[in-house]
Enzyme design. Structure first.
Site, PDB file in Angstrom:
ATOM      1  CG  ASP A  67      -2.043  -0.864   1.354  1.00  0.00           C
ATOM      2  OD1 ASP A  67      -2.449  -1.401   0.059  1.00  0.00           O
ATOM      3  OD2 ASP A  67      -2.640  -1.507   2.221  1.00  0.00           O
ATOM      4  CB  SER A 104     -18.957  -1.939  -3.486  1.00  0.00           C
ATOM      5  OG  SER A 104     -18.040  -2.604  -4.033  1.00  0.00           O
ATOM      6  CB  THR A 105     -21.384  -0.616   1.396  1.00  0.00           C
ATOM      7  OG1 THR A 105     -21.523  -2.049   1.774  1.00  0.00           O
ATOM      8  CG2 THR A 105     -22.267   0.013   2.333  1.00  0.00           C
ATOM      9  CE  LYS A 142     -17.731  -0.569   4.888  1.00  0.00           C
ATOM     10  NZ  LYS A 142     -16.415  -1.218   4.748  1.00  0.00           N
ATOM     11  NE  ARG A 158     -17.116  -7.255  -3.572  1.00  0.00           N
ATOM     12  CZ  ARG A 158     -16.996  -5.828  -3.518  1.00  0.00           C
ATOM     13  NH1 ARG A 158     -16.191  -5.518  -2.671  1.00  0.00           N
ATOM     14  NH2 ARG A 158     -17.539  -5.084  -4.323  1.00  0.00           N
ATOM     15  CD  GLU A 189     -16.015  -7.654   5.201  1.00  0.00           C
ATOM     16  OE1 GLU A 189     -15.153  -7.826   5.704  1.00  0.00           O
ATOM     17  OE2 GLU A 189     -16.570  -6.739   4.751  1.00  0.00           O
ATOM     18  CB  CYS A 392      -2.098  12.067 -30.111  1.00  0.00           C
ATOM     19  SG  CYS A 392      -3.480  13.582 -30.219  1.00  0.00           S
ATOM     20  CB  CYS A 411      -5.591  10.186 -29.444  1.00  0.00           C
ATOM     21  SG  CYS A 411      -4.939  10.684 -27.767  1.00  0.00           S
TER      22      CYS A 411
END
Length: 651
Positions: A67, A104-105, A142, A158, A189, A392, A411
């Protein structure tokens, strides 16, 4: 000590190495080459490769390094890159179609967003003639875990929402359902007890995400992971079993902060917010879904931060549509735990009017999102409006607020980005990211038809390895064979105003054979389309007609969208299931469950995703979870019928 790859890792490396040589890959993993030293294609190939290895349970670098080193470097260079905003896919060779699509949420970082969501629900309640004040809302934690789907027999990751990986082996190894729940409760989950992680696992694993990946991998389990499973400290937590708060909006809004705080911290697992949803099934149906999320549900998160920075430059980038997007660059700045160097400025009219340029002082925010947002211009800067396309070098023109490159046919950025959009929208093909497509473009390929004509020998000439070339050709053949909806196929061509939603609306009224001959008046007559949009669609369809026909002639397996009027005529009048609510569950013998749902909708029925008091019939195939049957029969009085009985019902 040099890195040694397992056979599983080596297979993934062979397939997804892209521009990376083995020497380069090892040098990056072992720190001999830093992210900033990599070319764009090397960086993207490594990100994709590291992601595939991680999702296959064979990680070679830590989550944090992925990350904050590699992903942040891509973010610094290309803040609007599609890889940053998409669900990171799993390896193609490992994926299977999910029993149902996992959405998704949607997210809210301020109360005004929640209030707008509530206003939409109140409107839906009014249209349904229901008393909004009596509606019940559910608030749940969550979970921040590993999303999965349990159909009662198999457990799937998922993946990209449509295709995931079969990880049933995790259940066979001892992964339990949380709260003593039964199998077959659908989405949830995989999570790890945080106290257990701190006490037992933190010395070996950097975070619980690494533990989740380890417990689903194909190889023999780490002894610590085995112990975690044995002690029930890693579980699959179905969303339906989450602890919750239930009540009307007046009560929730009056004590919003206290309720959110209490629910947020109820569990011993990592949570990053709460999920709010309306309980009423009729309101849910009326609210519906987008391609990304359910409209009747929203996640509340609180991690907005702001910072003031002074701009160094505003860099132009050409998109698929030809629009040239301005990207503001500034010195490395820490925001929400990450160093950022770029932010989008939306369009050049905004740059011109707000004087966004070198020397400008701006306020940035980053509400848990990947790409930071310009909140306010505190001091103006020197405005620099480009005259030529950065891809381009063609002359740019103004179209409203946007600077546009009209050089569609020549392009490079528009061609490659359009190809990527096509394959991404199809959703039944893997391996065609920016790196691979740039390599194909540099080999002289300019059209989608030319891509489908490529042989393994052609691809090897472009620089792909033998294994990569073999897999690319196999993926192309898979995309021809695997059925896709006709409206999705049209949406893949990227016509302005013809996203998946609008294409689906068109096909719900007109069959594919009539789409290209539609007049503005006919399109305007469809709910949600204006005369202006109708004109744009007619022009857009005309512009892609030739390419559409050429690609369709290759033999794509298109699923026709059922037309309600035609189905009613076939039934000899009104449909026998019109107005009834059905829920389909289990494995069907006479076709895919999604196809049965579409057919039921075409016949005028309503289709729910879960059993409720408003469900009329639960249609059961094979391998149905006992919990769903019990709830339907004992608690809700729903009539349970077999697949054969349903087919007889519709004739």
């Amino acid at each position: 000590m040099p890195l040694l790859l397992s056979p599983e890792q080596q297979e993934i490396v062979d397939m997804y190495a892209g521009d990376l040589t083995s020497a380069t890959f090892f040098a990056i993993v072992e720190g001999e080459r830093q992210p900033k030293e990599l070319s764009d294609s090397e960086l993207l190939d490594f990100l994709q490769l590291a992601n595939f290895l991680y999702r296959s349970g064979e990680p070679v670098i830590s989550d944090g390094k992925y990350d904050f080193s590699f992903l942040n470097e891509l973010r610094r260079r290309h803040p609007d890159h599609p890889f940053l905003g998409a669900v990171e896919p799993e390896a193609a060779a490992k994926t299977v179609e999910l029993p149902e699509r996992m959405l998704s949420t949607d997210k809210a970082y301020n109360f005004s967003t929640i209030q707008r969501w509530i206003n939409r629900i109140e409107k839906a309640a009014h249209e349904s003639r229901k008393n909004f004040s009596e509606l019940q809302f559910r608030v749940t934690p969550k979970l921040d875990g590993f999303a999965a789907w349990d159909d009662g027999t198999r457990l799937y990751t998922r993946g990209d929402g449509r295709r995931g990986t079969d990880i049933t082996r995790a259940m066979e190894r001892g992964l339990q359902v949380a709260e003593g729940g039964l199998r077959g409760l659908g989405p949830g989950e995989i999570v790890v007890d945080q106290k257990w992680f701190t006490m037992k696992l933190a010395g070996t694993f950097e975070n619980s995400r690494n533990v989740q990946a380890a417990l689903i991998k194909e190889k023999e389990l780490d002894p610590l992971v085995e112990e975690t499973l044995r002690e029930g400290k890693a579980v699959f937590y179905p969303f339906s079993l989450l602890p919750d708060w239930l009540g009307p909006w007046a009560e929730l809004s009056a004590d919003f902060t206290a309720i959110v705080e209490r629910i947020w911290h109820l569990l011993e697992y990592t949570t990053d917010g709460v999920v709010l949803e309306i309980v009423d099934e009729e309101i849910k149906r009326r609210m519906g879904d987008t391609r990304h999320h359910h409209r009747w549900q929203i996640a509340w998160k609180q991690n907005t931060e702001t910072v003031e920075v002074r701009l160094i430059a505003v860099v132009p980038q050409t998109s698929r549509s030809g629009r040239v997007n301005p990207v503001a660059e500034f010195p490395p700045t820490r925001l929400c735990g990450a160093f950022i160097r770029r932010a989008t400025a939306h369009h050049y009219a905004m740059v011109r009017d707000l004087k966004i340029g070198p020397g400008a002082l701006i306020r940035l925010s980053r509400s848990g999102e990947v790409i930071p947002k310009i909140e306010e211009i505190l001091e103006p800067g020197e405005v620099q409006i480009p005259q030529n396309c950065p891809s381009c070098n063609g002359k740019l023109i103004w179209e409203g607020d946007w600077l546009v490159c009209p050089n569609q046919l020549h392009c490079p950025a528009q061609i490659v980005n359009s190809m990527e959009h096509f394959f991404k929208t199809l959703g039944n093909i893997d391996g065609f990211g920016p790196s691979a497509l740039h390599k194909i473009y540099n080999g002289g390929v300019r059209t989608l038809g030319e891509i489908y004509a490529l042989s393994e020998g052609d691809l090897q000439k472009f620089g792909f390895g033998p294994k990569q070339a073999e897999n690319i050709v196999a993926q192309l053949q898979r995309s021809l064979r695997e059925p896709i909806e006709d409206w999705r196929f049209l949406a893949a061509f990227g016509v302005r105003r013809m996203g998946a939603g609008n294409c689906e609306k068109l096909f719900a009224v007109y069959p594919l054979e009539k789409i290209f001959s539609l007049k503005i008046e006919q399109i305007k007559g469809i709910k949600g389309f204006s005369e202006k949009i109708g004109g744009e669609l007619v022009d857009g369809l005309s512009s892609i007609r030739r390419e559409f026909d050429q690609l369709r002639a290759l033999g794509f397996t298109l699923i026709p969208t059922p037309l309600p009027a035609e189905n009613e005529a076939e039934q000899g009048g009104a449909s026998p299931i019109a107005g009834k609510t059905f829920v389909f569950t289990g494995s069907m013998a006479h076709g895919k469950r999604d196809d049965m749902k579409k057919q039921a909708k075409a016949l005028g029925a309503r289709v729910g995703s879960s059993v409720s008091g408003s469900t009329d019939f639960l249609v059961c195939g094979e391998k149905v979870g006992s919990a769903k049957l019990s709830r339907a029969k004992k608690h809700l009085g729903v009539q349970i019928i077999s697949e054969a009985e349903y087919l007889a019902m519709i004739g």
